[in-house]
Design an enzyme around this catalytic site. Sequence first.
Site, PDB file in Angstrom:
ATOM      1  N   GLY A  14       0.816  -1.218   0.000  1.00  0.00           N
ATOM      2  CA  GLY A  14       0.000   0.000   0.000  1.00  0.00           C
ATOM      3  C   GLY A  14       0.843   1.260   0.000  1.00  0.00           C
ATOM      4  O   GLY A  14       2.023   1.214  -0.349  1.00  0.00           O
ATOM      5  N   HIS A  20       4.786   2.265  -7.938  1.00  0.00           N
ATOM      6  CA  HIS A  20       3.894   1.094  -8.005  1.00  0.00           C
ATOM      7  C   HIS A  20       3.061   1.133  -9.290  1.00  0.00           C
ATOM      8  O   HIS A  20       2.883   0.124  -9.959  1.00  0.00           O
ATOM      9  CB  HIS A  20       2.900   1.088  -6.829  1.00  0.00           C
ATOM     10  CG  HIS A  20       3.537   0.943  -5.485  1.00  0.00           C
ATOM     11  ND1 HIS A  20       3.561   1.950  -4.562  1.00  0.00           N
ATOM     12  CD2 HIS A  20       4.157  -0.121  -4.906  1.00  0.00           C
ATOM     13  CE1 HIS A  20       4.163   1.534  -3.461  1.00  0.00           C
ATOM     14  NE2 HIS A  20       4.536   0.281  -3.636  1.00  0.00           N
ATOM     15  N   GLN A 131      13.099  -2.486  -9.152  1.00  0.00           N
ATOM     16  CA  GLN A 131      14.558  -2.607  -8.967  1.00  0.00           C
ATOM     17  C   GLN A 131      14.997  -2.002  -7.641  1.00  0.00           C
ATOM     18  O   GLN A 131      16.032  -2.364  -7.096  1.00  0.00           O
ATOM     19  CB  GLN A 131      15.260  -1.865 -10.118  1.00  0.00           C
ATOM     20  CG  GLN A 131      16.775  -1.861 -10.030  1.00  0.00           C
ATOM     21  CD  GLN A 131      17.409  -0.748 -10.845  1.00  0.00           C
ATOM     22  OE1 GLN A 131      16.762  -0.187 -11.735  1.00  0.00           O
ATOM     23  NE2 GLN A 131      18.650  -0.416 -10.560  1.00  0.00           N
ATOM     24  N   ARG A 170       8.491   5.336   2.033  1.00  0.00           N
ATOM     25  CA  ARG A 170       9.171   5.899   3.201  1.00  0.00           C
ATOM     26  C   ARG A 170       9.640   7.340   2.976  1.00  0.00           C
ATOM     27  O   ARG A 170       9.974   8.029   3.927  1.00  0.00           O
ATOM     28  CB  ARG A 170      10.355   5.029   3.603  1.00  0.00           C
ATOM     29  CG  ARG A 170       9.907   3.689   4.197  1.00  0.00           C
ATOM     30  CD  ARG A 170      11.064   2.933   4.833  1.00  0.00           C
ATOM     31  NE  ARG A 170      10.598   1.812   5.621  1.00  0.00           N
ATOM     32  CZ  ARG A 170      10.537   0.559   5.198  1.00  0.00           C
ATOM     33  NH1 ARG A 170      10.885   0.256   3.978  1.00  0.00           N
ATOM     34  NH2 ARG A 170      10.093  -0.400   5.996  1.00  0.00           N
TER      35      ARG A 170
END
Length: 289
Positions: A14, A20, A131, A170
């Site tokens: 998420g 993403h 990656q 993050r």
Amino acid sequence: LNNLLEIGFVPTMGALHFGHISLMKTAQKYNKIVISSIFVNPTQFSQGEDLDKYPRQLEADLDLLKQNDIDAVFIPNFDQIYPGKQLCHVEPSDFSNICEGKARPEFFRGVATIVCKLLNIVQPNNAYFGQKDISQGILIKRMVEDLNIPVDIKICQTIRESDGLAMSSRNAYLNSDERKVSKILYKALNAGRNICDEASSNSSLEMSADRFVSSEAIIETIEAVLRSEPLVTSIEYISVASHKDMKEKNYYSLLNDGLVLSSAVRIGKVRLIDNVLVGNAIEDILFDA
Ligand code: PAF
């Protein structure tokens, strides 16, 4: 269904960002159906890591998936994935000795186990990983080979912000000063890659196998750039590793070699990781680069 359709799968925890979505876009290009999953997997977090703080934004994630025409999303709860105490796990051998494994002892067993479970539940033809978490990608590629899991693992190029910072959930923890300097990690890794590339391009065609760039020289170059930024509060590791198994290497051979240069640093309190690929590693590892 599996016999009729190519299913592409993008597992996530998420807090979706463009990195993403880019994996999902690649999956859409090559599959009839694209399924994603959202599950913040506790078993891949070590004690004291950011499990409780890990960004959770389900509504926004679902909107993004809808806007991008993702066909289905699997959002299991903890008890569905771990209904009782598990007798069996996927335990990678050797991986706890690699740099990222030393820093996060629970991580690779947790990741291998959850990805194995998700692949068995979703049963995709192709599964897509970024990656950016290169050791995770290499481990998963090896896991499906070693355990004969019938899926193709595709590792897709890291998606970066315009200044070079690798996209990551993050990054949301960085304050504005930290965010400004966080591009230093990519810059440092590129400096390491440059000395390998320069050595390769300066060499004559008749190179002998003993022509190499030492890992020491590569690490010193990366470290010097990182140390030039005072907001880099610690350098957890700088790794020069084989792209086959993430084992540390002593040198980059100018003859047919491939490397993963990776590092984990703290900018303020925020831990960032990144990597660049050198030589053969690019075509050996990356899908659709
Ligand atoms: O890369 C991630 O987001 C996670 O490690 C993964 C692959 C979804 C497993 O929990």
